[in-house]
Motif scaffolding. Structure first.
Motif, PDB file in Angstrom:
ATOM      1  N   ASP A   1       0.865  -1.180   0.000  1.00 32.63           N
ATOM      2  CA  ASP A   1       0.000   0.000   0.000  1.00 32.63           C
ATOM      3  C   ASP A   1       0.910   1.241   0.000  1.00 32.63           C
ATOM      4  O   ASP A   1       1.740   1.400   0.888  1.00 32.63           O
ATOM      5  CB  ASP A   1      -0.854  -0.046   1.277  1.00 32.63           C
TER       6      ASP A   1
ATOM      7  N   MET B   1      -1.704  -2.070 -17.909  1.00 37.46           N
ATOM      8  CA  MET B   1      -0.623  -2.220 -16.923  1.00 37.46           C
ATOM      9  C   MET B   1       0.733  -2.559 -17.549  1.00 37.46           C
ATOM     10  O   MET B   1       1.747  -1.985 -17.180  1.00 37.46           O
ATOM     11  CB  MET B   1      -1.041  -3.293 -15.914  1.00 37.46           C
TER      12      MET B   1
ATOM     13  N   ALA C   1      -6.282   6.882  -0.827  1.00 36.94           N
ATOM     14  CA  ALA C   1      -5.502   6.260   0.263  1.00 36.94           C
ATOM     15  C   ALA C   1      -4.532   7.272   0.878  1.00 36.94           C
ATOM     16  O   ALA C   1      -4.415   7.374   2.110  1.00 36.94           O
ATOM     17  CB  ALA C   1      -4.742   5.044  -0.271  1.00 36.94           C
TER      18      ALA C   1
ATOM     19  N   VAL D   1       5.457   0.380  -5.689  1.00 39.94           N
ATOM     20  CA  VAL D   1       4.535  -0.287  -4.764  1.00 39.94           C
ATOM     21  C   VAL D   1       3.270  -0.641  -5.538  1.00 39.94           C
ATOM     22  O   VAL D   1       2.527   0.249  -5.969  1.00 39.94           O
ATOM     23  CB  VAL D   1       4.194   0.617  -3.568  1.00 39.94           C
TER      24      VAL D   1
ATOM     25  N   GLY E   1      -5.150   2.774 -13.032  1.00 40.20           N
ATOM     26  CA  GLY E   1      -6.430   2.526 -12.365  1.00 40.20           C
ATOM     27  C   GLY E   1      -7.533   3.267 -13.095  1.00 40.20           C
ATOM     28  O   GLY E   1      -7.867   2.933 -14.235  1.00 40.20           O
ATOM     29  N   ALA E   2      -8.030   4.315 -12.477  1.00 40.36           N
ATOM     30  CA  ALA E   2      -9.133   5.104 -13.058  1.00 40.36           C
ATOM     31  C   ALA E   2      -8.776   5.655 -14.442  1.00 40.36           C
ATOM     32  O   ALA E   2      -9.666   5.845 -15.277  1.00 40.36           O
ATOM     33  CB  ALA E   2      -9.480   6.250 -12.114  1.00 40.36           C
ATOM     34  N   PHE E   3      -7.513   5.909 -14.711  1.00 43.80           N
ATOM     35  CA  PHE E   3      -7.112   6.506 -15.991  1.00 43.80           C
ATOM     36  C   PHE E   3      -6.915   5.479 -17.111  1.00 43.80           C
ATOM     37  O   PHE E   3      -6.619   5.855 -18.255  1.00 43.80           O
ATOM     38  CB  PHE E   3      -5.866   7.382 -15.819  1.00 43.80           C
TER      39      PHE E   3
ATOM     40  N   LEU F   1       1.333   4.647 -11.947  1.00 40.85           N
ATOM     41  CA  LEU F   1       0.544   5.808 -12.361  1.00 40.85           C
ATOM     42  C   LEU F   1      -0.331   5.493 -13.573  1.00 40.85           C
ATOM     43  O   LEU F   1       0.113   4.788 -14.500  1.00 40.85           O
ATOM     44  CB  LEU F   1       1.482   6.978 -12.707  1.00 40.85           C
TER      45      LEU F   1
ATOM     46  N   ALA G   1      -2.326  11.567  -8.840  1.00 35.85           N
ATOM     47  CA  ALA G   1      -3.229  12.672  -8.484  1.00 35.85           C
ATOM     48  C   ALA G   1      -4.276  12.940  -9.553  1.00 35.85           C
ATOM     49  O   ALA G   1      -4.208  12.412 -10.670  1.00 35.85           O
ATOM     50  CB  ALA G   1      -2.400  13.933  -8.267  1.00 35.85           C
TER      51      ALA G   1
ATOM     52  N   GLY H   1     -10.307   8.490  -5.681  1.00 35.99           N
ATOM     53  CA  GLY H   1     -10.300   7.051  -5.434  1.00 35.99           C
ATOM     54  C   GLY H   1      -8.866   6.549  -5.400  1.00 35.99           C
ATOM     55  O   GLY H   1      -7.923   7.347  -5.390  1.00 35.99           O
TER      56      GLY H   1
HETATM   57  N1  AR6 Z   1      -1.315   1.477  -3.005  1.00 33.28           N
HETATM   58  C1  AR6 Z   1      -0.713   1.107  -4.177  1.00 33.28           C
HETATM   59  N2  AR6 Z   1      -1.358   1.018  -5.358  1.00 33.28           N
HETATM   60  C2  AR6 Z   1      -2.677   1.318  -5.364  1.00 33.28           C
HETATM   61  C3  AR6 Z   1      -3.382   1.719  -4.203  1.00 33.28           C
HETATM   62  C4  AR6 Z   1      -2.638   1.791  -2.983  1.00 33.28           C
HETATM   63  N3  AR6 Z   1      -3.220   2.159  -1.829  1.00 33.28           N
HETATM   64  N4  AR6 Z   1      -4.670   1.957  -4.551  1.00 33.28           N
HETATM   65  C5  AR6 Z   1      -4.789   1.705  -5.870  1.00 33.28           C
HETATM   66  N5  AR6 Z   1      -3.585   1.301  -6.364  1.00 33.28           N
HETATM   67  P1  AR6 Z   1      -5.401   5.107  -9.488  1.00 33.28           P
HETATM   68  P2  AR6 Z   1      -4.740   6.677 -11.900  1.00 33.28           P
HETATM   69  C6  AR6 Z   1      -3.225   0.968  -7.762  1.00 33.28           C
HETATM   70  O1  AR6 Z   1      -6.806   4.960  -9.950  1.00 33.28           O
HETATM   71  O2  AR6 Z   1      -5.099   5.578 -12.835  1.00 33.28           O
HETATM   72  C7  AR6 Z   1      -8.029   8.944  -8.605  1.00 33.28           C
HETATM   73  O3  AR6 Z   1      -9.347   8.862  -8.231  1.00 33.28           O
HETATM   74  C8  AR6 Z   1      -4.353   0.676  -8.705  1.00 33.28           C
HETATM   75  O4  AR6 Z   1      -4.693  -0.706  -8.660  1.00 33.28           O
HETATM   76  O5  AR6 Z   1      -5.148   5.457  -8.083  1.00 33.28           O
HETATM   77  O6  AR6 Z   1      -3.506   7.491 -12.173  1.00 33.28           O
HETATM   78  C9  AR6 Z   1      -7.511  10.367  -8.738  1.00 33.28           C
HETATM   79  O7  AR6 Z   1      -8.338  11.248  -8.051  1.00 33.28           O
HETATM   80  C10 AR6 Z   1      -3.746   1.067 -10.048  1.00 33.28           C
HETATM   81  O8  AR6 Z   1      -2.964  -0.003 -10.600  1.00 33.28           O
HETATM   82  O9  AR6 Z   1      -4.612   6.221 -10.363  1.00 33.28           O
HETATM   83  C11 AR6 Z   1      -7.489  10.628 -10.223  1.00 33.28           C
HETATM   84  O10 AR6 Z   1      -8.680  11.232 -10.658  1.00 33.28           O
HETATM   85  C12 AR6 Z   1      -2.775   2.208  -9.704  1.00 33.28           C
HETATM   86  O11 AR6 Z   1      -2.593   2.130  -8.288  1.00 33.28           O
HETATM   87  C13 AR6 Z   1      -7.396   9.255 -10.848  1.00 33.28           C
HETATM   88  O12 AR6 Z   1      -7.887   8.344  -9.880  1.00 33.28           O
HETATM   89  C14 AR6 Z   1      -3.244   3.606 -10.057  1.00 33.28           C
HETATM   90  O13 AR6 Z   1      -4.655   3.730  -9.838  1.00 33.28           O
HETATM   91  C15 AR6 Z   1      -5.974   8.858 -11.167  1.00 33.28           C
HETATM   92  O14 AR6 Z   1      -6.004   7.651 -11.876  1.00 33.28           O
END
Ligand code: AR6
Length: 176
Positions: A13, A128, A40, A155, A122-124, A119, A27, A35
């Protein structure tokens, strides 16, 4: 003189990396909580993180800015806005800029250890494996010029992602 930078991949994490001086946030442009990683980190850091970040926003895809870490067990958070896959183009260049700019900021602060999440994956929506190749290649290249950084940690949230990052890191290390 450049130092030898250790690059490692672990499952974990990003909000619980107490041995790292700085952690990187995936960010949003407004540097607000959200999210995934942003949620976190902001939850663990407390509301003062968003307060400190407000005057630094908005940021553009590929950009990075630094703040304090507040209640996180680190000294700094470096906030990166990754590209939204299929929307912010060229996405590979913008994603590479995130890693490059975060490391440059860390170097300018004399930070010795820095932990990245994956980076944009996830949401973006960045696939992978493609993202991991961009991340590892950039970090390997940029870390060659570092003076202060000694450790860069990726991480990853799950075991599959950690294994994939480790494999790509091993491959690219052998190629260069
Ligand atoms: N520790 C490590 N990795 C994590 C964690 C964690 N606690 N939580 C998620 N991941 P994301 P993005 C992984 O969505 O795609 C946000 O809402 C996750 O599985 O956090 O850059 C912001 O507000 C994924 O592989 O980031 C932005 O609007 C990776 O971290 C947007 O999402 C990135 O997922 C950014 O989207």
């Amino acid at each position: 003189m450049a130092t030898d930078v250790t690059i490692e991949c672990i499952q974990g994490d990003i909000a619980n990396q107490p041995d790292m001086v700085a952690v990187v946030n995936a960010a949003n442009a407004e540097l607000r909580t959200g999210g995934g990683v942003a949620g976190a980190l902001h939850r663990a850091a407390g509301p003062k993180l968003a307060e400190e970040c407000r005057p630094l926003a908005p940021i553009k895809p590929g950009q990075a800015v630094i703040s304090g870490a507040h209640d996180l067990p680190n000294q700094y958070v470096i906030h990166c806005l990754g590209p939204v896959y299929g929307q912010d183009e060229p996405s590979d260049k913008l994603l590479a800029n995130c890693y490059h700019n975060a490391i440059e900021i860390a170097e300018n602060q004399g930070i010795e250890s820095l932990a990245f999440p994956s980076l944009s994956t996830g949401a973006f929506g960045y696939p992978m494996e493609e993202a991991a190749r961009v991340a590892m290649k950039t970090v390997i290249d940029v870390s060659r010029k570092c003076r202060y950084l000694k450790k860069i940690r990726f991480v990853l949230f799950d075991e599959k992602a950690a294994k994939l990052h480790q494999e790509i890191l091993d491959q690219l290390r052998h190629e260069t």
